[in-house]
Design an enzyme around this catalytic site. Sequence first.
Site, PDB file in Angstrom:
ATOM      1  N   LYS A  95       5.740  14.576 -25.795  1.00  0.00           N
ATOM      2  CA  LYS A  95       5.559  13.530 -26.814  1.00  0.00           C
ATOM      3  C   LYS A  95       4.161  12.911 -26.708  1.00  0.00           C
ATOM      4  O   LYS A  95       3.487  13.080 -25.687  1.00  0.00           O
ATOM      5  CB  LYS A  95       6.635  12.456 -26.644  1.00  0.00           C
ATOM      6  CG  LYS A  95       6.622  11.761 -25.293  1.00  0.00           C
ATOM      7  CD  LYS A  95       7.917  10.984 -25.042  1.00  0.00           C
ATOM      8  CE  LYS A  95       7.892  10.264 -23.710  1.00  0.00           C
ATOM      9  NZ  LYS A  95       9.242   9.800 -23.300  1.00  0.00           N
ATOM     10  N   TYR A 132     -22.085  -8.166 -25.291  1.00  0.00           N
ATOM     11  CA  TYR A 132     -21.567  -9.274 -26.095  1.00  0.00           C
ATOM     12  C   TYR A 132     -21.223 -10.481 -25.227  1.00  0.00           C
ATOM     13  O   TYR A 132     -20.684 -10.337 -24.129  1.00  0.00           O
ATOM     14  CB  TYR A 132     -20.319  -8.827 -26.849  1.00  0.00           C
ATOM     15  CG  TYR A 132     -20.607  -7.863 -27.992  1.00  0.00           C
ATOM     16  CD1 TYR A 132     -21.586  -8.146 -28.948  1.00  0.00           C
ATOM     17  CD2 TYR A 132     -19.883  -6.682 -28.119  1.00  0.00           C
ATOM     18  CE1 TYR A 132     -21.836  -7.267 -30.004  1.00  0.00           C
ATOM     19  CE2 TYR A 132     -20.115  -5.803 -29.171  1.00  0.00           C
ATOM     20  CZ  TYR A 132     -21.100  -6.103 -30.107  1.00  0.00           C
ATOM     21  OH  TYR A 132     -21.337  -5.247 -31.140  1.00  0.00           O
TER      22      TYR A 132
END
Length: 369
Positions: A38, A264
């Site tokens: 999966k 940032y």
Amino acid sequence: MPKARETVLEIDLNALEHNYRYLRSKVDQGVKLMAVVKAFGYGSDVTGIAKKLTELGADYLAVAYTSEGVALRKAGIELPILVLHPQSYNFQELIENCLEPSLYSEFVLKEFINTAEELKQKDYPVHIKFNTGLNRLGFSENETDIVRDLLTGTKAVKAASFFSHLAASEDWREREFTLGQIHSFKRIALKLFDELGYRPLLHICNTSGIINYPEAAFDMVRTGIGLYGFGNEKLQDEKLKPIGTLKTIISQIHTLKKGESVGYNRAFIASKPSKTATLPIGHADGINRQYGNGRAGVIVNGKYAPIIGNVCMDMLMIDITGIDCKEGDEVIIFGGPQHATDFAAKGNTISYELITGISQRVKRVLVGE
Ligand SMILES: *Cc1c(COP(=O)(O)O)cnc(C)c1O
């Protein structure tokens, strides 16, 4: 292995083969192996992995959702595929693609039988899921009569297996609870064998179940994380080989004076003259902000370089002061010298979340074919 020239997740098929054989060796010869692929093969390369697993002799594949099974069929995978969590909306598509549903409640079992009857199916293989304590999906022990009545009332479907899922197979402190789950599963199965007059396959073990409760392997085991090289504990991690190595390169190097900042919000301030490198990988690739501000680091030419400042969407910066390196050099985020389990721990998470979170933007490269 070739040096990286961009961000890549290298998938080592030889490591997959090693893990497959190791997990097989833990259970008796006749026990079937269902490989759980999966979420793009736990974030690896689902087609490459599924082809290799077919070659190795896996008996079954499992995915979470119908769309994942359909993609495998489109890629030419012919193994039986269990869909662990189908939605009734997908049942027709599921049958058209020869996928086998997990049916876990009266509602979904009825809905599936209706669809199978409408499509004139006979003995369509379905997998009945029982809840023995995880309390996520599954019929409870006191609902076996519903299962019996619905299964005996139709010719359109037939149970290929009964299964359940362990809640804490990796946790020794929960041994008693786990043994309770196994006993409850056995009681359910024996009762239904009697009432149905046939014997579907039984399975309850995931990877840590195989390792810690091999006596509960029954007819089949379902392994995901182990195939990808993680054993949920140090001792097992040493026996397995992580198949993925996440690599990137140095885009640019900067020289900073004391007091200059990086990134940032100026989250990193150089406390001394420093050298930093910018890497073309960020939180949009699956390296989350939790790894920033010194909490995790990467490997540059064999040396540990901390991630500094805030991780950006497409980039992150590292401190390479004192490390011999240049622009274009390869950098290892995890794999090889830095075990993904250790990297994940620094971001307050586990291997499962780290590897399935590597986004589809990162190129997958198969090696060892
Ligand atoms: C994901 C999943 C597995 C695989 O578990 P691992 O711990 O990765 O081996 C097995 N069974 C079910 C029902 C699952 O959802």
